[in-house]
Scaffold this motif. Structure first.
Motif, PDB file in Angstrom:
ATOM      1  N   SER A 114       0.833  -1.214   0.000  1.00  0.00           N
ATOM      2  CA  SER A 114       0.000   0.000   0.000  1.00  0.00           C
ATOM      3  C   SER A 114       0.863   1.258   0.000  1.00  0.00           C
ATOM      4  O   SER A 114       0.500   2.276  -0.596  1.00  0.00           O
ATOM      5  CB  SER A 114      -0.935  -0.002   1.214  1.00  0.00           C
ATOM      6  OG  SER A 114      -0.203  -0.023   2.429  1.00  0.00           O
ATOM      7  N   GLN A 115       2.023   1.184   0.652  1.00  0.00           N
ATOM      8  CA  GLN A 115       2.950   2.325   0.647  1.00  0.00           C
ATOM      9  C   GLN A 115       3.574   2.505  -0.735  1.00  0.00           C
ATOM     10  O   GLN A 115       3.771   3.628  -1.204  1.00  0.00           O
ATOM     11  CB  GLN A 115       4.043   2.114   1.699  1.00  0.00           C
ATOM     12  CG  GLN A 115       3.570   2.176   3.136  1.00  0.00           C
ATOM     13  CD  GLN A 115       3.099   3.559   3.529  1.00  0.00           C
ATOM     14  OE1 GLN A 115       3.539   4.573   2.979  1.00  0.00           O
ATOM     15  NE2 GLN A 115       2.185   3.623   4.487  1.00  0.00           N
ATOM     16  N   LEU A 116       3.852   1.391  -1.402  1.00  0.00           N
ATOM     17  CA  LEU A 116       4.435   1.462  -2.743  1.00  0.00           C
ATOM     18  C   LEU A 116       3.455   2.109  -3.718  1.00  0.00           C
ATOM     19  O   LEU A 116       3.845   2.910  -4.568  1.00  0.00           O
ATOM     20  CB  LEU A 116       4.808   0.051  -3.217  1.00  0.00           C
ATOM     21  CG  LEU A 116       5.445  -0.073  -4.601  1.00  0.00           C
ATOM     22  CD1 LEU A 116       6.754   0.707  -4.665  1.00  0.00           C
ATOM     23  CD2 LEU A 116       5.687  -1.547  -4.947  1.00  0.00           C
ATOM     24  N   ALA A 117       2.186   1.767  -3.601  1.00  0.00           N
ATOM     25  CA  ALA A 117       1.173   2.290  -4.518  1.00  0.00           C
ATOM     26  C   ALA A 117       1.024   3.802  -4.428  1.00  0.00           C
ATOM     27  O   ALA A 117       0.671   4.450  -5.412  1.00  0.00           O
ATOM     28  CB  ALA A 117      -0.168   1.615  -4.240  1.00  0.00           C
ATOM     29  N   LYS A 118       1.329   4.385  -3.262  1.00  0.00           N
ATOM     30  CA  LYS A 118       1.171   5.835  -3.079  1.00  0.00           C
ATOM     31  C   LYS A 118       2.505   6.557  -2.876  1.00  0.00           C
ATOM     32  O   LYS A 118       2.543   7.706  -2.456  1.00  0.00           O
ATOM     33  CB  LYS A 118       0.233   6.115  -1.917  1.00  0.00           C
ATOM     34  CG  LYS A 118       0.735   5.609  -0.565  1.00  0.00           C
ATOM     35  CD  LYS A 118      -0.301   5.871   0.532  1.00  0.00           C
ATOM     36  CE  LYS A 118       0.169   5.386   1.886  1.00  0.00           C
ATOM     37  NZ  LYS A 118      -0.848   5.577   2.953  1.00  0.00           N
ATOM     38  N   ILE A 119       3.594   5.888  -3.227  1.00  0.00           N
ATOM     39  CA  ILE A 119       4.934   6.433  -2.983  1.00  0.00           C
ATOM     40  C   ILE A 119       5.202   7.694  -3.796  1.00  0.00           C
ATOM     41  O   ILE A 119       4.666   7.883  -4.888  1.00  0.00           O
ATOM     42  CB  ILE A 119       6.009   5.367  -3.336  1.00  0.00           C
ATOM     43  CG1 ILE A 119       7.357   5.650  -2.651  1.00  0.00           C
ATOM     44  CG2 ILE A 119       6.222   5.269  -4.844  1.00  0.00           C
ATOM     45  CD1 ILE A 119       7.421   5.197  -1.255  1.00  0.00           C
ATOM     46  N   VAL A 120       6.005   8.562  -3.229  1.00  0.00           N
ATOM     47  CA  VAL A 120       6.601   9.678  -3.966  1.00  0.00           C
ATOM     48  C   VAL A 120       8.090   9.608  -3.654  1.00  0.00           C
ATOM     49  O   VAL A 120       8.533   9.993  -2.573  1.00  0.00           O
ATOM     50  CB  VAL A 120       6.024  11.040  -3.549  1.00  0.00           C
ATOM     51  CG1 VAL A 120       6.736  12.157  -4.311  1.00  0.00           C
ATOM     52  CG2 VAL A 120       4.518  11.093  -3.812  1.00  0.00           C
ATOM     53  N   HIS A 121       8.842   9.077  -4.598  1.00  0.00           N
ATOM     54  CA  HIS A 121      10.274   8.846  -4.379  1.00  0.00           C
ATOM     55  C   HIS A 121      11.099   9.727  -5.297  1.00  0.00           C
ATOM     56  O   HIS A 121      10.860   9.784  -6.508  1.00  0.00           O
ATOM     57  CB  HIS A 121      10.610   7.372  -4.633  1.00  0.00           C
ATOM     58  CG  HIS A 121      12.067   7.055  -4.518  1.00  0.00           C
ATOM     59  ND1 HIS A 121      12.720   6.957  -3.302  1.00  0.00           N
ATOM     60  CD2 HIS A 121      13.013   6.831  -5.474  1.00  0.00           C
ATOM     61  CE1 HIS A 121      13.998   6.690  -3.521  1.00  0.00           C
ATOM     62  NE2 HIS A 121      14.200   6.607  -4.823  1.00  0.00           N
ATOM     63  N   LYS A 122      12.077  10.403  -4.736  1.00  0.00           N
ATOM     64  CA  LYS A 122      12.972  11.255  -5.523  1.00  0.00           C
ATOM     65  C   LYS A 122      14.154  10.416  -6.008  1.00  0.00           C
ATOM     66  O   LYS A 122      15.072  10.112  -5.251  1.00  0.00           O
ATOM     67  CB  LYS A 122      13.484  12.426  -4.665  1.00  0.00           C
ATOM     68  CG  LYS A 122      12.379  13.274  -4.038  1.00  0.00           C
ATOM     69  CD  LYS A 122      11.665  14.117  -5.068  1.00  0.00           C
ATOM     70  CE  LYS A 122      10.664  15.069  -4.399  1.00  0.00           C
ATOM     71  NZ  LYS A 122       9.947  15.895  -5.385  1.00  0.00           N
TER      72      LYS A 122
END
Length: 395
Positions: free
Chosen positions: A352-360
């Protein structure tokens, strides 16, 4: 009267030996238990699959190298989950660009209980493997598969960090018509999920822009002789030839185009847009003859991070990146970021965290839409000058 107690010399000797040994065992067990409390007891297994054999093995190894750099960096940082230090391990498999090998490799990783998979390189291998990962509940991020079908199967475990064929082929069709002012275009594809899908999207976009498709030809992705179809194409006098296929085929195609006196430009997608193409084409690659696009790209504001990655890659492997190593690196780091946000390497907890991730990342900001496609995926158009890949534009 004191009772008489018999003293057995042998028993006394055994007691003298056993009691100290037991003391040592108890002490060792206690030390081991204490050590385990501080030892890196949690292994996080990340699978990577790509072609390590076959015509695009250089691309598969490039991707694996990018993943390995991320694993090494994570271990150097000392990541902890739920208060325990973890050690990341990369399990690398070869799919040989073959769908059957891909599903076998996928099942092998599932049996090894990996917590995530990075790959596969190509759409034709990523798509069949994705069902196996989905059934096992294991998140999969492809750093390079562009077929629209890959993320349209309804699998919540399937993601990619590059733009899809609809975006890539559509942009190339418009670019051919508006920027290159091509009027008549011949199309060739290698019948793979990638090549055919990209060609379909290109044709749709080019025709909408007023271009005439004079012929569409087909080859195998392992073919080496294109003289027959190129002779047919030469008779159609196209301004441009669009090729949905890989750099190994494109290099040979350019050589044979030169031999047949075909002066049309060659356009294609990311699979021909590699640093390897000049080596494969040799002296037949003229400046500005090839126009290609990569499903990814970095604006000038982020170029510094990407340049730093390229320098680190060259130092680590003593070679330049081929193409998608930075995206593979970012895919691993995105998975690790999601795990840290969930404080767990359990796919059920971090998905669930991966689906909403914002990664730089080094390739830009990574976030996914409801299908698992990257949001706002950049596209970069290149040509080759002096044997070097040269940016024309980033969209």
């Amino acid at each position: 009267m004191q009772a008489y107690v018999r003293r057995d010399p042998l028993s006394a000797m055994i007691a003298v030996v056993i009691i100290p040994v037991l003391a040592l065992v108890i002490t060792a067990d206690s030390a081991s238990a204490q050590g385990q409390a501080f030892a890196p007891t949690q292994l996080v297994k990340i699978g990577h699959v790509g072609p390590l054999t076959g015509p695009v093995a250089h691309m598969g190894k490039d991707n694996e190298n990018g993943a390995r750099m991320a694993i090494e960096e994570l271990n150097a940082k000392g990541v902890t989950l739920a208060g325990k230090k973890v050690t990341f391990v990369l399990l690398a498999e070869d799919d040989g660009s073959d769908p059957k090998m891909a599903t076998s490799a996928a099942q092998k990783l599932v049996d090894a209980k990996v917590q995530a998979v990075i790959g596969h390189l190509q759409s034709g291998t990523s798509i069949p493997a994705s069902k196996i990962y989905y059934d096992a509940g294991i998140p999969q991020i492809s750093p390079s598969a562009t077929s629209r079908k890959y993320t349209q199967q309804g699998f919540n475990t399937t993601f990619r960090v590059v733009a899809n064929d609809g975006q890539l082929g559509g942009m190339l069709g418009r670019y051919a018509a508006k920027t290159l002012t091509a009027k008549n275009i011949a199309v060739i594809d290698d019948r793979t999920a990638y090549g055919q899908g990209l060609a379909d999207e290109f044709i749709k976009s080019a025709r909408a822009a007023g271009v005439t498709i004079v012929t569409r030809q087909y080859i195998s992705d392992r073919a080496t002789d294109f003289n027959a179809i190129l002779t047919t194409i030469k008779g159609k006098k196209p301004d441009l030839i669009f090729f949905g296929g890989i750099d190994a085929s494109a290099g040979l195609m350019l050589r044979q185009m030169q031999m047949l006196g075909i002066n049309a430009k060659l356009m294609g997608g990311d699979a021909i847009c590699t640093n390897q193409l000049p080596l494969l084409a040799g002296n037949s690659l003229r400046d500005d003859q090839v126009v290609c696009a990569e499903a990814g790209g970095v604006e000038k504001s982020g170029q510094k991070k990407l340049d730093a990655f390229k320098a680190a890659y060259k130092k680590r492997y003593n070679s330049e990146i081929k193409q998608y190593a930075p995206y593979t690196y970012d895919a691993v780091m995105t998975i690790a970021d999601a795990m840290q946000k969930a404080n767990s390497a359990d796919p059920k907890k971090y998905l669930s965290q991966l689906a909403k991730i914002v990664h730089k990342g080094v390739t830009g900001e990574i976030g996914f839409d409801a299908n698992g496609d990257i949001k706002n995926g950049a596209l970069t158009v290149y040509t080759f000058r002096g044997g070097q890949r040269t940016v024309l534009t980033v969209t």
